[in-house]
Design an enzyme around this catalytic site. Structure first.
Site, PDB file in Angstrom:
ATOM      1  CE  LYS A  21      -1.794   1.823   3.831  1.00 46.49           C
ATOM      2  NZ  LYS A  21      -1.721   3.312   3.860  1.00 46.49           N
ATOM      3  CG  ASN A  22       2.546   2.553   3.539  1.00 47.18           C
ATOM      4  OD1 ASN A  22       1.437   3.083   3.460  1.00 47.18           O
ATOM      5  ND2 ASN A  22       3.001   2.039   4.664  1.00 47.18           N
ATOM      6  NE  ARG A  91      -0.500  13.683   7.052  1.00 48.36           N
ATOM      7  CZ  ARG A  91      -0.666  14.862   7.623  1.00 48.36           C
ATOM      8  NH1 ARG A  91      -1.871  15.263   7.945  1.00 48.36           N
ATOM      9  NH2 ARG A  91       0.358  15.649   7.857  1.00 48.36           N
ATOM     10  CB  CYS A 115      -4.908   6.540  10.759  1.00 48.81           C
ATOM     11  SG  CYS A 115      -5.458   5.114   9.808  1.00 48.81           S
ATOM     12  NE  ARG A 120      -0.204  10.566   9.920  1.00 40.96           N
ATOM     13  CZ  ARG A 120      -0.798   9.539   9.311  1.00 40.96           C
ATOM     14  NH1 ARG A 120      -0.081   8.585   8.776  1.00 40.96           N
ATOM     15  NH2 ARG A 120      -2.100   9.466   9.242  1.00 40.96           N
ATOM     16  CB  ILE A 122       2.046  18.810   5.251  1.00 42.83           C
ATOM     17  CG1 ILE A 122       1.324  20.127   5.545  1.00 42.83           C
ATOM     18  CG2 ILE A 122       1.114  17.622   5.447  1.00 42.83           C
ATOM     19  CD1 ILE A 122       0.210  20.424   4.564  1.00 42.83           C
ATOM     20  CG  ASP A 303       2.753   1.689   9.422  1.00 42.35           C
ATOM     21  OD1 ASP A 303       2.279   2.556  10.180  1.00 42.35           O
ATOM     22  OD2 ASP A 303       2.919   1.876   8.207  1.00 42.35           O
ATOM     23  CB  VAL A 325       7.151   7.190  14.511  1.00 44.08           C
ATOM     24  CG1 VAL A 325       6.807   7.817  13.165  1.00 44.08           C
ATOM     25  CG2 VAL A 325       8.467   6.411  14.424  1.00 44.08           C
TER      26      VAL A 325
END
Length: 441
Positions: A21-22, A91, A115, A120, A122, A303, A325
């Site tokens: 996915k990432n 995101r 999520c 996070r 930007i 993750d 993180v």
């Protein structure tokens, strides 16, 4: 939708890990850098992939899917304004900034969603794009970025942000001159994106290290590219196999991407071995407690923190998990407590005292990886558990219940408002590659 899951069964057999996915989301965005057709193979059927597809289609892309392959072509970019209702769902949608800015010279985008696992920022994305020559402002809740031309620059990231590294790479690949990106993220997904851009004619070196050099080229061409296996899905199923005992072969794995996890599994006493086609895991009694500290790659991945924590709720002794993180990534702890887990959160650390058994309960997934943790816990719990808000799981795990059923788990998908009489398959989720295949002892 929700899962109804009866715990206590050992897992037996083999399963195939889907594409990452990432990795696929930024690569889909990168396809907008050329007017030629791009073919992406091993694309997982996920809600996040569907969302990204809809975002790109609103900006002029023509996208078709055949099996696990996507064909993407954007002859022009008639609209450089990203749709609010889609961007705020995910995101990762922020990674369209670099490609659209380079292709159209302009992009208007709302701050992204996703999520709720913590801050996070930007700002690293924006500082990098500004260093390349973009002018960025906030206008009525939208980010407005413009650039007649982009020029190479030396950029230092205050934090090795994966998304910022991806955005800067994609914006710089066709910029004038050379860009040197320092303190870059080193995740395998960064390497996969760089490989794809190079296949399109880009000139990128150093991806996977903390210094990436991008020599700008005048244009990019179409390419065919296979997405790397999802290391987080692989790690999640390996952790589930370790929790449930039995004998499981997790196929389509790149072991080098899982070294931090495998080191911790060895410390716990998990039995596993690397094979040509994957990693085999088998159960041999109760595991030992360990301490884990999440870090950016090549450290232990954030993750996998939630499913690893769920595994350690039943380990012998006391474990400490420290999250460095994201500051809000222990939202699954309260749900695990409902199942009898003994966990105390102190700032950015969770202290776990292992229990012999967990109890079934009704729990709610607060985010994608928390959902995987609750599935793992329910697989080991005594009784029938109900896991709600599984749309989070569908965002990042392709056909999770089908793969688990192929390993012998008793798991069903049902509408949230109905009684669990019938299985309801995941929308669009294929059950390919999940036939039971018993392994030798």
């Amino acid at each position: 939708m929700k899962f109804i899951l009866t715990g206590g069964r050992a897992l037996e057999g083999s399963m195939d890990v889907s594409g990452a996915k990432n990795a696929v989301l930024p690569i889909m965005a990168a396809a907008m850098l050329t007017s030629d057709e791009v073919v992406l193979e091993d694309v997982p059927d996920l809600l996040d992939v569907t969302t990204m597809r809809r975002v790109l289609e609103t900006m002029g892309a023509r996208i078709t899917r055949t099996g696990s392959a996507l064909r993407i072509q954007a002859p022009t970019v008639p609209s450089a304004e990203a749709p609010y209702d889609l961007i705020t769902k995910m995101r990762a949608s922020i990674v369209i900034m670099g490609p659209i800015l380079r292709r159209a010279g302009y992009i208007r985008i709302p701050p992204p969603g996703g999520c709720a696992i913590g801050s996070r920022p930007i700002n690293w994305h924006l500082k990098g794009l500004e260093a390349l020559g973009a002018r960025i402002s906030m206008d009525h809740g939208f980010l407005d970025a413009r650039a007649e031309r982009l020029r190479g620059a030396r950029i230092y990231l205050d934090f090795p942000s994966v998304g910022a590294t991806e955005n800067i790479m994609m914006a710089a690949v066709c910029a004038e001159g050379t860009t040197v990106l320092e303190n870059a993220a080193q995740e395998p997904e960064i390497v996969d994106l760089a490989n794809f851009l190079n296949e399109m004619g880009g000139r990128i070196r150093g991806a996977g290290t903390n210094v990436v050099q991008i020599q700008g080229v005048s244009s990019l061409r179409g390419a065919t590219h296979s997405i790397i296996p999802d290391r987080i899905e692989a790690g999640s199923f390996i952790l589930m196999a370790a929790a449930c005992g039995g004998d499981v072969l997790v196929r389509n794995v790149i072991p080098a991407h899982l070294r931090p996890l495998l080191a911790k599994l060895q410390e716990m006493g998990v039995s596993f071995c690397e094979k040509d086609d994957g990693i085999r895991v088998w159960g041999e009694g109760r595991l030992r407690a360990v301490d884990i500290k999440t870090q950016t790659h090549p450290g232990f991945p954030t993750d996998l923190q939630a499913p690893a924590l769920a595994l350690l709720t039943r380990a012998r002794g006391t474990s400490v998990i420290t999250e460095t993180v994201f500051e809000n990534r222990f939202m699954h702890v309260e749900e695990l407590r409902r199942m009898g887990a003994d966990i105390r959160v102190d700032g950015r650390s969770a202290i776990l005292r292992g229990q012999e058994n967990l109890s079934a309960a009704t729990v709610t997934a607060s985010d994608l990886r928390a959902g995987a943790a609750l599935v793992l816990a329910a697989l080991t719990a005594e009784g029938v558990s109900e896991i709600r808000n599984i749309y989070h799981i569908d965002r990042g795990y392709e056909g999770m219940e089908a793969k688990l059923r192929g390993l012998g788990a008793d798991i069903r998908r049902v509408p949230a408002a109905e009684q669990p009489e019938n299985d309801i398959p995941a929308p669009g989720a294929a059950e390919r590659g999940n036939k039971l295949c018993l392994l030798p002892r």
